[in-house]
Motif scaffolding. Structure first.
Motif: not given
Length: 247
Positions: A151, A165-166, A169, A174, A176, A181
């Motif tokens: 992250r 999530p961003c 992900y 990432c 997440a 996740k």
């Protein structure tokens, strides 16, 4: 004194070089993209050698040894570990002239980050370095993030299954943890691999990941097995050199 004869047989490969005194004391440890070019610069770079400490180093060095690395990134990490272990007097005397970067792993958090800092704190995090190049330390961080989906967001992570999530992900950059996740145990296992790599234990990580890849393949989880294989190949390409040697 450092001479041309000491340089002629050095390889034009990335690695770490050692200046030794007549008694065998390690005076200085440095890294190089090209060992031959870097060590030769001490003979011909008159501007650099006018600096008193460098001039004395060149005069006192009577032997040059080296260790070849897979890349300049690996050389950077190895250089820092060797300097910390040997504490050469010229590295110690020269380090005060620059603000050296560290790699920090926030192991005091449930889901650690890997970042660059310029000072070690008493915060129970893990610190690696100091390193001799900010540019290459940034490159190490970037490579680690390409290999491991660590992250990069700020703040404390509280996993929430309903959290969205961003984009990292979806790019598989990432795992997440914010959206639950990945659990803490699995994320920590990945961070432990990062720590092993920064400690130079590349083969240990590769062996572990190879076992995990084989287990995933046996279980017919081929996408996961392929991801692990890609991670293994990236580590081998950047950090492992099968013919590492020191002379």
């Amino acid at each position: 004194m450092l001479t041309k004869e000491m340089v002629v047989n050095l390889p034009s490969l990335p690695g770490v070089y050692f200046f030794l005194s007549r008694s065998g004391e390690i005076l200085y440890i440095g890294k190089a993209k090209s060992l031959k070019k870097r060590v030769r610069s001490y003979l011909y770079n008159s501007k650099q050698n006018r600096w008193g400490k460098i001039k004395r180093l060149v005069q006192h060095a009577t032997q040059v040894e080296y260790q070849v690395c897979a890349s300049e990134l690996e050389a950077l990490l190895l250089e820092a570990r060797l300097i910390k272990h040997h504490q050469p007097r010229y590295n110690t005397s020269l380090k005060s002239v620059r603000r050296s970067p560290f790699i920090k792993i926030s192991t005091n958090e449930d889901f650690p980050k890997v970042t660059i800092v310029f000072k070690e704190e008493a915060d129970k995090a893990r610190y690696f370095g100091p390193y001799s190049s900010l540019r290459w330390t940034r490159e190490v961080i970037e490579v680690l993030h390409r290999i491991f989906p660590i992250r990069t967001c700020d703040g404390t992570i509280t996993p929430l299954p309903d959290f969205k999530p961003c984009f990292s992900y979806h790019l598989k950059r990432c795992q997440a943890p914010c959206a639950a996740k990945v659990n803490r145990k699995a994320y920590r296992a990945m961070i432990n691999d990062v720590i092993r790599i920064l400690n130079g234990k590349y083969k240990t990580v590769i062996k572990k990941l190879t076992m995990e890849r084989n287990q995933e393949a046996i279980a017919l989880r081929f996408e996961r097995a392929a991801a692990l294989q890609k991670r293994i190949e990236q580590i081998e390409r950047v950090f492992v050199y099968l013919d590492v040697h020191r002379r």
